[in-house]
Design a protein around this motif. Structure first.
Motif, PDB file in Angstrom:
ATOM      1  N   ALA A 138       0.787  -1.083  -0.270  1.00 32.19           N
ATOM      2  CA  ALA A 138      -0.066  -0.117   0.019  1.00 32.19           C
ATOM      3  C   ALA A 138       0.907   1.009   0.084  1.00 32.19           C
ATOM      4  N   VAL A 139       0.370   2.110  -0.323  1.00 33.37           N
ATOM      5  CA  VAL A 139       0.647   4.073  -0.518  1.00 33.37           C
ATOM      6  C   VAL A 139       0.594   4.609  -0.240  1.00 33.37           C
ATOM      7  N   VAL A 140       0.805   5.756   0.599  1.00 30.58           N
ATOM      8  CA  VAL A 140       0.305   7.097   1.018  1.00 30.58           C
ATOM      9  C   VAL A 140       0.263   7.806   0.240  1.00 30.58           C
ATOM     10  N   LEU A 141      -0.085   8.486  -0.685  1.00 30.52           N
ATOM     11  CA  LEU A 141      -0.892   9.290  -1.752  1.00 30.52           C
ATOM     12  C   LEU A 141      -0.863  10.753  -1.601  1.00 30.52           C
ATOM     13  N   ASN A 142      -0.693  11.872  -1.466  1.00 35.18           N
ATOM     14  CA  ASN A 142      -1.849  12.450  -1.916  1.00 35.18           C
ATOM     15  C   ASN A 142      -1.739  13.536  -3.054  1.00 35.18           C
ATOM     16  N   GLY A 202       4.394   7.590   2.329  1.00 37.99           N
ATOM     17  CA  GLY A 202       5.537   6.344   2.875  1.00 37.99           C
ATOM     18  C   GLY A 202       4.918   5.324   2.119  1.00 37.99           C
ATOM     19  N   TYR A 203       4.995   4.366   2.702  1.00 42.90           N
ATOM     20  CA  TYR A 203       4.303   3.278   1.941  1.00 42.90           C
ATOM     21  C   TYR A 203       4.906   1.761   2.672  1.00 42.90           C
ATOM     22  N   PHE A 204       3.465   1.175   2.916  1.00 48.76           N
ATOM     23  CA  PHE A 204       3.828  -0.172   3.595  1.00 48.76           C
ATOM     24  C   PHE A 204       4.178  -0.648   3.055  1.00 48.76           C
ATOM     25  N   THR A 205       4.547  -2.139   3.759  1.00 48.12           N
ATOM     26  CA  THR A 205       4.997  -3.462   3.165  1.00 48.12           C
ATOM     27  C   THR A 205       4.779  -4.988   4.189  1.00 48.12           C
ATOM     28  N   GLN A 206       4.954  -5.604   3.759  1.00 48.68           N
ATOM     29  CA  GLN A 206       4.484  -6.468   5.025  1.00 48.68           C
ATOM     30  C   GLN A 206       5.762  -7.410   5.745  1.00 48.68           C
ATOM     31  N   SER A 207       7.125  -6.517   5.164  1.00 52.47           N
ATOM     32  CA  SER A 207       8.121  -6.470   6.243  1.00 52.47           C
ATOM     33  C   SER A 207       7.769  -5.984   7.536  1.00 52.47           C
ATOM     34  N   GLN A 208       9.305  -6.061   8.667  1.00 50.62           N
ATOM     35  CA  GLN A 208       8.796  -5.132   9.687  1.00 50.62           C
ATOM     36  C   GLN A 208       9.555  -3.702   9.373  1.00 50.62           C
ATOM     37  N   ALA A 209       9.110  -2.969   9.716  1.00 53.06           N
ATOM     38  CA  ALA A 209       9.130  -1.168  10.101  1.00 53.06           C
ATOM     39  C   ALA A 209       8.452  -0.354  10.777  1.00 53.06           C
ATOM     40  N   SER A 210       8.125   0.436  11.167  1.00 43.65           N
ATOM     41  CA  SER A 210       7.550   1.483  11.697  1.00 43.65           C
ATOM     42  C   SER A 210       5.526   0.684  11.992  1.00 43.65           C
TER      43      SER A 210
END
Length: 511
Positions: free
Chosen positions: A178-182, A249-257
């Motif tokens: 998933a991605v955060v877009l303005n 920003g973006y989302f992944t299934q690996s560990q981050a924030s």
């Protein structure tokens, strides 16, 4: 007060496998006398079907349906994270085991069945957790049809689509979910709406932003990324438009924030300190206190509002210590009050910057609604976009009433699952008959108190999620905290009625 149905539960991904393998007889001890048959009889039907389903952001439910010539069996499960468990399995019974992973990611589960004679069979099952963690990025412009950035230099036609490459663009990884877009629409010749979704997925019936002829409208979007790494922006209007998209920003299934929602807290209000000068910049310190207790945040979720602007312009929110990007977060015309959600990385000094990109001074208001850190446990789970509320099909939110206060819509977003901490929603007001704003806050009552009729009337919060003028249709992303009760209020802070539409796109869960 408007009561609305609870949010539907997501469709989690499923995984299937099987247990099989060698089931030979146990060897005889050296020197033992010859026997008519083996010391241990073979179990020729020993095996199992494995079925796993994601049960939460970090959780997995594993079903084991075994076959065997003799019972009971022992199933030993290695969960792939260094942890294991054992359970007894009986005839004609499906055994379910639940496991919660400490970290997000992909795992290989192994299951070994053992009968009472020492025969064994084993199998493997690969799966992934449902949750996604956040990585701050940019802000960086990925699409601008006005100058050919990321797409041909041409308006998106009526009912046409612009595609944005997300995975592999810059340093965004291939596994992005998933991605955060303005997203900003500008130069529209007619009214319409924009829908953002993963390329290759069915286009949802929900919308992310709405526009009128000549309007410039921005909105923050958390959008799923298609399997091919692209996101689609659909122009649902009968005239062409220019589209702009900036990634933060973006989302992944690996560990981050992970994410931690908070009650909205005002960090800046220049109406009390003096307007931001033309093309001037104001720093905003993210406080490390009870409101935001973790000073290792990588990004913050904000609601940024411009009011009393002397001219047309835009606001750009970016990390302290970084040069001013070409991205914009809030676009406005002279005299307009406009709010927009912002997720922005935080500079190394714990501050962000807000630049007034206008040739006259403007007032700026900044409210924090959450933050992302490596220590935050809540992971993001995207869902198929779904409409939770549309008062156009029932009764609009009423105006101010001296006896009961402002009217609000109540959504049950988490009373059924205490692990859910927040929701990613899109709120849209339409059919507005006067100026006003929408405030979103946790409801202190429980669902039982409402059902029993002994609830206390909540207080109107001192924050806004979106602002409107009479006749406008205004959308905004709302990252709503469900608090301890799971209930969220949407307040019509106005002296005239309005219609409210609420769409959901995902949720945050600490399990």
């Amino acid at each position: 007060m408007h009561a609305a149905p609870q949010a539907p539960k997501p469709d989690f991904q499923t995984f299937d496998g099987s247990v099989s393998g060698s089931k030979s007889a146990a060897p005889q001890a050296r020197g033992a006398q010859s026997q008519a048959g083996p010391l241990t009889a073979a179990n020729n039907s020993l095996g199992a079907a494995l079925h796993a389903v994601q049960s939460s952001a970090h959780g997995i439910d594993l079903d084991i349906s075994a076959t065997s010539d003799s019972w009971p069996l022992t199933a030993t499960i290695n969960w792939g994270d260094g942890k294991s468990s054992s359970v007894a399995v009986y005839s004609a019974t499906t055994v379910t085991q639940t496991h919660v992973y400490d970290k997000l990611g992909a795992y290989a589960i192994s299951v070994t069945l053992t009968d009472g004679s020492g025969n064994t069979a084993s199998g493997n099952l690969s799966l992934a957790t449902a949750g996604n963690s956040y990585t701050a990025y940019g802000p960086t412009r990925l699409l601008d049809t006005r100058d050919g950035t990321g797409a041909p230099r041409a308006k998106v036609p009526a009912y046409g689509t612009a595609k944005i490459k997300i995975a592999g663009n810059g340093s965004i990884p291939a596994g992005v979910t998933a991605v955060v877009l303005n997203v900003t629409v500008t130069n529209p010749g007619t009214e319409g709406h924009v829908t953002v979704y993963g390329d290759g997925d069915a286009r949802p019936t929900t919308s992310n932003l709405n526009y009128l002829p000549g309007q410039t409208v921005p909105n923050l979007v958390i959008a799923p990324v298609g399997a091919n790494g692209y996101v689609d922006l659909y122009n649902g209007g009968w005239g062409s438009v220019d589209l702009i998209a900036d990634v933060t920003g973006y989302f992944t299934q690996s560990q981050a924030s992970g994410y931690t929602p908070v009650d909205p807290k005002r960090l800046l209000d220049t109406r009390n300190s003096g307007k931001v000068a033309a093309y001037g910049t104001v720093p905003v310190t993210i406080p490390t206190n009870a409101q935001v207790p973790d000073n290792k945040f990588t990004a913050v979720a904000l609601n940024v509002t411009v009011t009393n602007p002397g001219s047309d312009g835009h606001l750009t929110v970016y990390p302290s210590g970084q040069s001013l990007p070409t991205a914009s977060n809030v676009n406005f015309t002279a005299g307009q009050t406009v709010a927009n959600s912002v997720i922005v990385p935080v500079g190394p000094d714990g501050r962000i910057q807000v630049q007034n990109g206008a040739w006259k001074a403007s007032d700026v208001i900044v409210d924090v609604v959450g933050y992302y850190t490596a220590n935050s446990q809540s992971a993001y789970v995207p869902v198929d976009p779904d409409r939770l509320l549309d008062t156009r099909q029932s009764t609009p939110l009423y105006p101010y009433n001296a006896s009961y206060g402002y009217d609000y819509a109540l959504l049950d977003l988490g009373s059924w699952d205490p692990n859910i901490t927040g929701w990613a929603l899109n709120a849209t007001v339409t059919n507005t008959h006067g100026d006003g704003h929408l405030s979103v806050a946790q409801d202190p009552n429980t669902i039982a108190a409402y059902e029993g009729g002994y609830f206390n009337w909540p207080s109107v919060p001192n924050s806004s999620s979106l602002n409107w003028k009479a006749g406008q249709t205004v959308p905004n992303l709302v990252q709503a905290s469900v608090g301890s009760t799971g209930l969220v209020d949407f307040w019509n802070v106005a002296y005239s009625q309005t219609d409210l539409i609420v769409d959901m796109f995902g949720f945050y869960s600490k399990n």
